[in-house]
Write an enzyme that holds these catalytic residues in place. Sequence first.
Site, PDB file in Angstrom:
ATOM      1  CG  ASP A  36     115.401 -14.954  44.602  1.00 41.70           C
ATOM      2  OD1 ASP A  36     115.563 -15.493  45.747  1.00 41.70           O
ATOM      3  OD2 ASP A  36     115.773 -13.837  44.166  1.00 41.70           O
ATOM      4  CE  LYS A  57     109.776 -10.622  47.422  1.00 43.59           C
ATOM      5  NZ  LYS A  57     109.483  -9.469  46.900  1.00 43.59           N
ATOM      6  N   GLY A  89     116.808 -13.401  39.549  1.00 43.04           N
ATOM      7  CA  GLY A  89     116.348 -12.778  38.310  1.00 43.04           C
ATOM      8  C   GLY A  89     116.654 -11.684  37.732  1.00 43.04           C
ATOM      9  N   GLY A  90     116.566 -11.550  36.474  1.00 39.18           N
ATOM     10  CA  GLY A  90     117.137 -10.097  35.640  1.00 39.18           C
ATOM     11  C   GLY A  90     118.741 -10.045  35.648  1.00 39.18           C
ATOM     12  CG  ASP A  91     122.214  -6.812  36.277  1.00 38.88           C
ATOM     13  OD1 ASP A  91     123.183  -7.299  35.668  1.00 38.88           O
ATOM     14  OD2 ASP A  91     122.592  -6.159  37.293  1.00 38.88           O
ATOM     15  CG  MET A 171     109.548  -5.063  42.060  1.00 37.03           C
ATOM     16  SD  MET A 171     110.897  -4.715  43.437  1.00 37.03           S
ATOM     17  CE  MET A 171     111.445  -3.393  42.752  1.00 37.03           C
ATOM     18  N   GLY A 200     107.533 -11.085  30.637  1.00 34.78           N
ATOM     19  CA  GLY A 200     108.093 -10.905  29.161  1.00 34.78           C
ATOM     20  C   GLY A 200     109.298 -12.093  29.185  1.00 34.78           C
TER      21      GLY A 200
HETATM   22  N1  SAH Z   1     116.765  -7.838  39.086  1.00 31.03           N
HETATM   23  C1  SAH Z   1     115.568  -8.103  38.451  1.00 31.03           C
HETATM   24  C2  SAH Z   1     114.398  -7.135  38.871  1.00 31.03           C
HETATM   25  C3  SAH Z   1     113.951  -7.443  40.314  1.00 31.03           C
HETATM   26  S1  SAH Z   1     112.462  -6.765  40.769  1.00 31.03           S
HETATM   27  C4  SAH Z   1     115.907  -7.706  36.665  1.00 31.03           C
HETATM   28  O1  SAH Z   1     116.689  -7.022  36.595  1.00 31.03           O
HETATM   29  O2  SAH Z   1     114.951  -7.966  35.853  1.00 31.03           O
HETATM   30  C5  SAH Z   1     111.198  -7.726  40.157  1.00 31.03           C
HETATM   31  C6  SAH Z   1     110.301  -7.175  39.210  1.00 31.03           C
HETATM   32  O3  SAH Z   1     111.198  -7.270  37.902  1.00 31.03           O
HETATM   33  C7  SAH Z   1     109.065  -7.608  38.905  1.00 31.03           C
HETATM   34  O4  SAH Z   1     108.186  -7.108  40.139  1.00 31.03           O
HETATM   35  C8  SAH Z   1     108.715  -7.216  37.500  1.00 31.03           C
HETATM   36  O5  SAH Z   1     108.348  -5.902  37.536  1.00 31.03           O
HETATM   37  C9  SAH Z   1     110.171  -7.259  36.734  1.00 31.03           C
HETATM   38  N2  SAH Z   1     110.005  -8.646  35.974  1.00 31.03           N
HETATM   39  C10 SAH Z   1     110.662  -9.860  36.485  1.00 31.03           C
HETATM   40  N3  SAH Z   1     110.567 -10.643  35.433  1.00 31.03           N
HETATM   41  C11 SAH Z   1     109.845 -10.298  34.553  1.00 31.03           C
HETATM   42  C12 SAH Z   1     109.228 -10.566  33.446  1.00 31.03           C
HETATM   43  N4  SAH Z   1     109.594 -11.863  32.884  1.00 31.03           N
HETATM   44  N5  SAH Z   1     108.648  -9.859  32.523  1.00 31.03           N
HETATM   45  C13 SAH Z   1     108.052  -8.596  33.204  1.00 31.03           C
HETATM   46  N6  SAH Z   1     108.555  -8.011  34.335  1.00 31.03           N
HETATM   47  C14 SAH Z   1     109.394  -8.832  34.690  1.00 31.03           C
END
Ligand code: SAH
Length: 256
Positions: A36, A57, A89-91, A171, A200
Amino acid sequence: MKAGKVYLIGAGPGAPDLLTLRAYRLLQEADILLYDRLVDPEVVAMATSAEKIFVGKNKGDDMQKRQERIFALMIGHAQAGRNVVRLKGGDPFVFGRGGEELMVLAEAGVAGEVVPGISSSVAAPEAALVPVTYRGISASFGVFAGQPGTRNPAYIDWTAAARIGTAVFLMGVERLETIVAKLIEHGRSEDTPVALIERGTLPEQKVATGTLADIVEQAAHIAAPATIVVGEVVRVRERLLALQQLSGETQWVAAG
Ligand code: SAH
């Protein structure tokens, strides 16, 4: 022919070295990488022997078609015997559609595995020195979607968001004004501190703080991707920064 497998992997909040060791190993072993927009190029490059396919996207994309393409790619490549890494991204299970993707794989009889990642819902506040829980201040936190999902009209329980110790919104930057208005309408005090953290854990990290009364002005320069954190825990950041200034210590904060 040996069937392949699909790994749904969390890439963490942004900084490449916040990836897990398991994610790193699986990236190196991947034949196909589906990634992504929010995934750092350095992490994409770790998949040294994989064919890399961008599935993020683009503006104006039909979301349903995009998701179907992802399903088809995952299933097709796995059935052809390849190991597929789907990097998120993230989890993967926090607003990442990871659950849905695992479900579709299971329905198709394709082996799937999920690898947790550090979620920005916790890590972005943390990178700005905001602990989502803190003894005596907040013993609960909730993570809310700032954008309505396509299949989820009643997407935010505003009563819960207004009452919970710490409310984290993902988001939500584009809808900050609505979020603030709804929280106040549902009884959260206007004095409640709020922080927005953009990108962040990355060198470009930006932080804005204020209260529900003035955060819309204070955070006018913040853009997506950003995390919104609402609650008294935001004051912990102020206290830490003040102490840091007193001691001349600057290593606690990456930026912002
Ligand atoms: N699965 C992801 C979230 C997906 S939704 C997780 O667990 O982190 C995507 C949203 O995550 C973004 O709109 C924003 O709100 C947040 N996000 C993703 N990366 C970020 C970052 N580096 N700093 C702050 N917010 C972040």
